[in-house]
Design a protein around this motif. Structure first.
Motif, PDB file in Angstrom:
ATOM      1  N   ALA A 186     -24.163  -7.232  24.646  1.00  0.00           N
ATOM      2  CA  ALA A 186     -25.542  -7.642  24.902  1.00  0.00           C
ATOM      3  C   ALA A 186     -26.536  -6.587  24.404  1.00  0.00           C
ATOM      4  CB  ALA A 186     -25.739  -7.909  26.389  1.00  0.00           C
ATOM      5  N   SER A 187     -26.209  -5.322  24.617  1.00  0.00           N
ATOM      6  CA  SER A 187     -27.122  -4.265  24.178  1.00  0.00           C
ATOM      7  C   SER A 187     -27.292  -4.279  22.669  1.00  0.00           C
ATOM      8  CB  SER A 187     -26.598  -2.896  24.603  1.00  0.00           C
ATOM      9  OG  SER A 187     -26.595  -2.802  25.993  1.00  0.00           O
ATOM     10  N   TYR A 199     -27.350 -16.199  24.145  1.00  0.00           N
ATOM     11  CA  TYR A 199     -28.004 -14.944  24.542  1.00  0.00           C
ATOM     12  C   TYR A 199     -29.150 -14.608  23.593  1.00  0.00           C
ATOM     13  CZ  TYR A 199     -28.555 -10.140  26.077  1.00  0.00           C
ATOM     14  OH  TYR A 199     -29.072  -8.973  26.562  1.00  0.00           O
ATOM     15  N   TYR A 256     -21.741  -5.721  28.377  1.00  0.00           N
ATOM     16  CA  TYR A 256     -22.921  -4.870  28.265  1.00  0.00           C
ATOM     17  C   TYR A 256     -23.110  -4.350  26.865  1.00  0.00           C
ATOM     18  CZ  TYR A 256     -24.053  -4.415  33.106  1.00  0.00           C
ATOM     19  OH  TYR A 256     -24.459  -4.668  34.359  1.00  0.00           O
ATOM     20  N   GLU A 257     -22.014  -3.885  26.286  1.00  0.00           N
ATOM     21  CA  GLU A 257     -22.113  -3.336  24.938  1.00  0.00           C
ATOM     22  C   GLU A 257     -22.517  -4.430  23.961  1.00  0.00           C
ATOM     23  OE1 GLU A 257     -18.895   0.335  25.350  1.00  0.00           O
ATOM     24  OE2 GLU A 257     -18.158  -1.672  24.870  1.00  0.00           O
ATOM     25  N   SER A 281     -29.495  -7.362  21.684  1.00  0.00           N
ATOM     26  CA  SER A 281     -30.896  -7.379  22.120  1.00  0.00           C
ATOM     27  C   SER A 281     -31.660  -6.152  21.632  1.00  0.00           C
ATOM     28  CB  SER A 281     -30.977  -7.474  23.636  1.00  0.00           C
ATOM     29  OG  SER A 281     -30.357  -6.350  24.235  1.00  0.00           O
ATOM     30  N   TYR A 290     -36.716  -8.725  16.087  1.00  0.00           N
ATOM     31  CA  TYR A 290     -35.411  -8.931  16.720  1.00  0.00           C
ATOM     32  C   TYR A 290     -34.691 -10.109  16.068  1.00  0.00           C
ATOM     33  CZ  TYR A 290     -36.900  -5.736  20.341  1.00  0.00           C
ATOM     34  OH  TYR A 290     -37.321  -4.612  21.009  1.00  0.00           O
TER      35      TYR A 290
END
Lengths: 575, 575
Positions: free
Chosen positions: A178-179, A542, A175-176, A182, A385
């Motif tokens: 990916a956060s 990802y 999660y960390e 993104s 991004y």
């Protein structure tokens, strides 16, 4: 035969129950798995890991060619879905069980049990792992080993068969990671904290900014979970060692101190044997090497894996090559060997070029192709991004899996404009940092004519940093491809195809494209379904580094209801 | 009218668009929300937080009685589902939008947008928060404030209206907490690291076992995100302060240094005014208090919240009550006030007994009830797992939401045996640690006859520790209940009901049961649907401290397809 009896022992230990069907080779191997978050300390640092039946790596699937594998996967994560990809298994006639969330299925909800069922139609060394978000990084992965049918034998001799998976390991959560990736306030995952050999590594607890004797017990150097993996060998015997990599980021070298390795298999295909001191291996690849325990048997030796291609900030991974009857925990008397130079591309390219189909075993590729797709690999800024793109298109997962959208003609569920088959060959300088201001994100896919032959050229280029090009291991679902060539610089369609190896190209499912180089592949679009093709570096995929191929969707059978439940397939009434 | 113009300003800022329908009071308030993991430092410690539109607490819903609230919630979590409960909103005619995962809906998948639509049929102070796993702990929560219709006014006067939510805050993730609780190797969540006032707290960074100047920037005492919340007041004016608690664990006291507070509202109901120095508030409760800025205006004052009922290991939460025109960041010249004794039950019980319906405003309860359910609250060991139970049954979520299973008569989806209506009143000693060896887990529910009156007696008892009984705030979905009484010791059905307050009981949706005490409630089962009733302590409900009531399922309208997609509702074909 030893191999067979070993397998049978394995089966009796690991298989919940085995149903015999008339033909000997076509058994059903039935597994009941539970995926769950549990605290583990694979490198001495304690964190939540997704285990399968309590283990990470999960249980090894042992089967024989032609067997049907049934995995009943219970999702016991709390609020998080899951999906498992069977890496290297082509899923012929079962494209819906490829386990690729967003491509072939909806995710499996917490509390639910999903039944994967597929045939392993070829012997060889394969893998499984989560294929959803960056969930693979949480530790859900394992081995699949498919043996030859009874009465058949490998074209090489060995006494024992062993499997290990190499991995790199982060202390941050998926999660960390990916956060950070993104976020418009981009935060890179950084280099991994350790390298794992068969799920065990050694992080230097004292290097933490907090005390190793921390009251929370976050990092405990003496934890037996992070004691080195031990491979015990009997002097004089030959070992088939199946080495796989499922790193999130790192390209690796792998060696056994003082021992040569003869490469004999790659991604389930026999390789014309060649000898290495150090094997380069990229995420998603599997190799079998033969190692003879022919050194001084009075001591142990280091098994070592090192980061290559990126400047290593991670200490080498170490395991013990234990000569019986020395104590398995006895450290070798020598310092661990020095690995290859991390930034020397030449030996890595040379190894790629050395991998050819074993004489008398390779399947010849079609002599020509019907379509050539050139995929320029670039790093871009898209709408603020940081992304990875191919041909300036960064892949964007749709919410309805392609397989369902295609089969049920739900044309609104993804971008109907396919991404381009090439880039601006003439003007694009792969050696310089490019602006790529026209880059976009899209869920568009490549539609391939059924049974045609497709060439894909992966073209590497400069990243967003000056004088920087990364190594990308590309993995194709649902197929093997022939590796027709690797080269440095910009691929020249008027010249380079003339040097393609059409005589004895290896078939693989994962192949690297080296820095500032190109790699040429050929495959036949003969497996009806929707198939991901992507960089196997978890953060790169990802960030959009992938494409999807569709072929023969009209030949795909009735989709199982079990893969439905998301996006437009939520209320879908099947005919 | 000031209140109205304030609301209108709020609307123009926060509402995506407002559709006017003919009647003035029945507007549609349309919100577009995105739930996402983002790094935040609410108490100076950086961690991943689930934000709504970038905020935690999320946007406040401002509406007027009779309005329809539409929230289009996009789940932008990566691999994790979500569901939001509208706490205190009864969801009359819309039981499917209560947002209780497993009870009224399937979870919302990543990438999907779910449309909640419901009417706020009463003025008052309400809340919203995640209701899935322990996801509320990740920071997904906010306020709902429903104003009176135009032309109507509150039975008390004030100049300004303000809302704050109190919370306790953990540095571990909701996953880590849940994994510890659900492991056979039980690991308790422990006391929170800080208390937050409207999303802001102050963790002592230097108390970390790793350096506060940590290179990862994990804890930064000067981060503006964790500067104290400031409530600016104009001298002489009266403030309606809506105080809510959504703590994971802690019972709290709340005070404004040097100021009295007059309690005027509780859970959306007018309270017969009473004055406190310190307000006790339990997770899930909301109060309105009136505070007059009548102290020396040349300085600021502390707003403070303290842990009570459990021995505090968490420093008090502080905010600033700022008298205009003093600088809002100017610390009060005094030390923060001393809170009430944490282990003194008497004033907490006294406050509970003080809360009565305001004269001329209460709705009278039915004089008698049709059914009495006594729920013994105990901590147990069930099959090697630490659990909380009622009547020795620990609640186990099914995979198909009850509302769907009941409406579609899917009787296999949950245990059809209802849990018992009572316990062994005669022999059970609530003051001693009990073995409770017959405790079980079950998904069985209470089926209530439609339109009947039900009394529920919450009976507290000793935990698994000697001389220990905890405070549990019980929250009922879909209804308000009358609070008929609170008492110490074991409820005696032959005597205690005689002392029920039937004259002016307050209606609430959340009420504490005090240590070794009982609380008696009455409600009318007149809202068709399936409704959770549970301890609002996140870890307690997660460990099984809840029940579900069904009533009038045959009167529930056609369920929206949007709530389907999990368990047996996956392939459900609606009639």
């Amino acid at each position: 035969m030893f191999l067979k009896s070993l397998l049978l022992v394995g089966f009796s230990l690991l298989v919940a129950f085995v149903v015999n069907v008339p033909t000997v080779e076509a058994r059903i191997r039935h597994y009941k798995w539970e995926a769950k978050y549990e605290y583990r300390s694979p490198d001495c640092f304690k964190k939540l890991v997704i285990t399968v039946n309590g283990r990470s790596p999960g249980p090894t699937i042992l089967a024989q060619k032609g067997d049907t594998i049934v995995v009943e996967l219970k999702n016991s994560l709390d609020t998080e879905n899951v999906a498992i990809h069977w890496h290297g298994i082509r899923q012929i006639d079962t494209p819906w069980f490829d386990g690729t969330e967003g491509v072939t299925q909806c995710p499996i909800l917490p509390g639910e049990t999903f039944k994967y069922q597929f045939i392993v139609d070829r012997p060889g060394t394969y893998l499984y792992h989560a294929h959803y978000g960056m969930q693979r990084e949480a530790g859900l992965y394992g081995s699949i080993r498919v043996a030859l049918p009874d009465g058949e034998s490998e074209p090489f001799a060995y006494d024992y068969d062993r499997s290990i998976i190499l991995n790199d390991w982060y202390h941050s959560t998926a999660y960390e990671q990916a956060s950070g990736l993104s976020s418009s306030n981009f935060s890179w995952v950084g280099e991994p904290q350790s390298l794992l050999i068969q799920g065990r590594g050694k992080f230097n607890c004292s290097s933490l900014t907090f005390a190793s004797s921390d009251s929370n017990g976050v990092c405990i150097p003496s934890n037996p979970e992070c004691s080195p993996y031990v491979l015990t060998v009997i002097p004089g015997k030959t070992y088939r060692l199946r080495v796989a990599s499922l790193t999130g980021l790192s390209a690796l070298s792998f060696q056994v101190e003082g021992h040569n390795m003869t490469v004999v298999e790659a991604d389930g295909h026999y390789v014309e044997p060649f000898v290495v001191k150090s094997l380069f291996i990229y995420s998603g690849e599997t190799y079998s090497v033969l190692i003879k325990a022919d050194q001084n048997p009075s001591r142990n030796y280091w098994i070592q894996t090192n980061v290559v291609s990126r400047k290593p900030k991670t200490t080498p991974g170490l395991a013990i090559f234990n000569y019986y009857p020395n104590h398995p925990r006895r450290s070798p008397p020598t310092s661990p060997p020095v690995g290859p130079l991390w930034d020397d591309v030449a030996p890595r390219l040379a190894q790629s070029l050395s991998i050819k189909a074993r004489q008398g075993h390779g399947r010849a590729p079609p002599a020509t192709s019907d379509r050539v797709i050139v995929l320029l690999n670039t790093q871009n800024e898209v709408n603020g991004y940081r992304r990875w793109s191919v041909n300036n298109v960064s892949f964007d997962h749709p919410h309805t899996p392609y397989l369902i959208a295609l089969k049920h003609n739900l044309t609104k569920e993804f971008d109907q404009t396919p991404p381009p088959d090439g880039y601006d060959f003439k003007n694009y300088d792969i050696y310089v940092k490019q602006n790529n201001s026209n880059a976009t994100t899209s869920s568009g896919i490549y539609r391939l004519k059924f049974n045609t032959t497709v060439d894909v050229i992966l073209q590497n280029a400069n990243t967003m940093n000056v004088n920087d090009s990364e190594t990308h291991p590309w993995h194709l679902h649902g197929h093997d491809f022939w590796v027709l060539g690797h080269g440095s610089g910009k691929f020249d369609i008027s010249k380079d195809p003339k040097n393609y190896n059409l005589a004895n190209p290896i078939e693989k499912n994962t192949v690297p494209v080296h820095r500032y180089g190109w790699t040429a592949l050929r495959f036949v679009a003969d497996n009806p379904g929707a198939w991901a093709f992507h960089c196997h570096i978890e953060s790169h995929f990802y960030m959009g580094m992938g494409v999807v191929f569709e072929e023969g969707i009209e030949r795909v059978g009735k989709l199982p209801t079990s893969i439905m439940g998301c996006g437009a397939s939520k209320g879908l009434r099947l005919p």
